[in-house]
Design an enzyme around this catalytic site. Structure first.
Site, PDB file in Angstrom:
ATOM      1  N   PHE A  13       1.038  -1.177   0.147  1.00  0.00           N
ATOM      2  CA  PHE A  13       0.035  -0.216  -0.011  1.00  0.00           C
ATOM      3  C   PHE A  13       0.850   1.296  -0.054  1.00  0.00           C
ATOM      4  CE2 PHE A  13      -2.529   3.486   1.764  1.00  0.00           C
ATOM      5  CZ  PHE A  13      -3.279   3.534   1.008  1.00  0.00           C
ATOM      6  N   ASP A  51       9.362   3.060   1.963  1.00  0.00           N
ATOM      7  CA  ASP A  51       7.967   3.751   2.156  1.00  0.00           C
ATOM      8  C   ASP A  51       7.859   3.940   3.671  1.00  0.00           C
ATOM      9  OD1 ASP A  51       5.723   4.875   2.664  1.00  0.00           O
ATOM     10  OD2 ASP A  51       4.757   3.937   0.797  1.00  0.00           O
ATOM     11  N   LYS A  93       2.839  11.831   6.549  1.00  0.00           N
ATOM     12  CA  LYS A  93       1.717  11.767   7.702  1.00  0.00           C
ATOM     13  C   LYS A  93       2.353  12.352   9.012  1.00  0.00           C
ATOM     14  CE  LYS A  93      -0.286   7.330   6.007  1.00  0.00           C
ATOM     15  NZ  LYS A  93      -1.380   7.995   5.795  1.00  0.00           N
TER      16      LYS A  93
END
Length: 403
Positions: A142, A227, A256
């Site tokens: 993801f 990531d 984030k």
């Protein structure tokens, strides 16, 4: 006019695109690990906006930095310079060792930016024939929801109905080092991977996997892209999850928690060889690197380090996982995690994880299901031992009594 929770929900349903299926709680306020709904009910946040709120809700120092900067200058575009961007570069470089930094907004933008950069690096530096660059990714990955990213997803929900997709990606099983080695060709420019697969259910690869992956990438002149948008900035008990195996990626993606949940901020961290291929006009973002984002990110990084949140994530994560593993429930198949990135996987016959999350909400816990049978648990890194114990009591109740 007083609005009831069902009024908000009805308006969302009528006017909003149905691309999410949220738990039906209407939140209005947050502080630390706690959230309150419009009826005044209090909940412990065990999702932290998918790790975007690592520093806790509405951290006062980040809020102060944001309001101060918002009163002075918010946006100039990168057509001009501002007095916050260089300071953010310095802070990130000092913390992570990055030599070149590309600021963006969302995590998905950071991923797309990295894909562009490593392809261009492959053509101009490695010597891959034009149009032949390949990037290896992992099954169940993801990395975001943009068209380019879902094109190399293996999730049929993410892919179906959105093609055609761009070529140039090869998929290997996550954690399988032999499959990675076999997939590398002279045209491979990068291996893009999450240190822990979050959306897939907090999947952790075998010990030594990233050490060997780093060796393979070095051996074959392949850029290793980690990531760390969910795993980075303290979530796993280290600043970056790569530290658990003592490796260093060629490209690291953060987002984030880079803003503590106040503002969309992301960054590609790399070196001059990779990011140096980008020339003026070849890549950009109107909002990327804006002074408001930079001031917020600098404060978010400062409190993360100075207030010991990373070390707290390690301590409380150990307490949390030990407590979860001590729960005796026939519904639980596995408990796994690292730091405060945790998961409880349920047996399929126990029913879907969504139903358990609904009951947890009734107990004052907000957690999120993923992949049908897994409850993801990721509270803000400011959680205390007493708060962990409070949460464990409720997980125990729900996991041992719910059907």
């Amino acid at each position: 006019m007083t609005r009831l929770p069902e009024d908000y929900i009805a308006a969302e349903h009528e006017l909003g695109a149905h691309n999410y299926k949220p738990i039906d709680v209407v939140l209005t306020r947050g502080e630390g690990v706690w959230l309150w709904d419009v009826d005044g009910n209090r909940y412990m946040d065990c999702l932290a906006a998918y790790s975007a709120v690592n520093q806790g809700h509405c951290h006062p120092k980040i809020l102060a930095a944001m309001t101060e900067q918002a009163a002075k200058l918010t946006l100039t575009s990168r057509a001009f310079r501002n007095d916050q961007l260089a300071l953010l570069y310095e802070d990130l470089a000092r913390l992570t060792g990055a030599h070149k930094i590309l600021p963006m907004n969302s995590g998905a933008e950071a991923v797309e930016s990295a894909v562009k950069a490593v392809r261009k690096w492959g053509y101009e530096v490695k010597g891959v024939p034009a149009g032949k660059a390949e990037i290896i990714v992992c099954a169940n990955n993801f990395h975001g929801r943009t068209l380019g990213i879902v094109g190399f997803s293996t999730d049929p929900v993410a892919r179906t109905g959105f093609g055609p997709f761009a070529p140039g990606f090869r998929v290997v099983p996550f954690g399988d080092i032999d499959a990675l080695e076999q997939a590398i060709t002279p045209n491979t420019v990068a291996f893009l991977v999450e240190p822990i697969q979050g959306e897939a259910g907090i999947l952790i690869p075998p010990a030594g996997y990233f050490t060997r992956a780093r060796e393979l990438c070095t051996q074959h002149n392949v850029t290793l892209i980690l990531d760390e948008i969910q795993t980075g900035l303290g979530r796993t008990g280290k600043l970056l999850a790569e530290e658990h195996e003592g490796i260093e990626a060629d490209v690291t993606l953060v987002g984030k928690a880079l803003s503590g949940g106040f503002y969309p901020v992301s960054a590609v961290l790399s070196n001059s060889e990779v990011l140096g291929v980008l020339q003026p006009g070849e890549h950009g973002s109107t909002f990327g690197g804006n002074p408001l984002a930079c001031a917020v990110a600098r404060a978010a990084l400062q409190v993360l380090v100075e207030e010991g949140m990373i070390e707290n994530a390690e301590r409380q994560g150990q307490r949390f996982i030990e407590g979860l593993r001590s729960i005796r429930s026939n519904a639980v198949r596995d408990v796994r995690g690292r730091g405060l990135m945790l998961a409880v996987e349920l047996h399929p016959e126990a029913g879907g994880a969504r139903a358990y999350c609904e009951v947890l909400r009734e107990q004052g816990i907000l957690a999120k299901d993923t992949h049908d049978h897994t409850i993801r648990i990721a509270p803000p890194l400011v959680i205390t031992a007493d708060e962990v114990d409070w949460a464990l009591e409720r997980f125990d109740t729900v996991l041992t009594t719910s059907k």
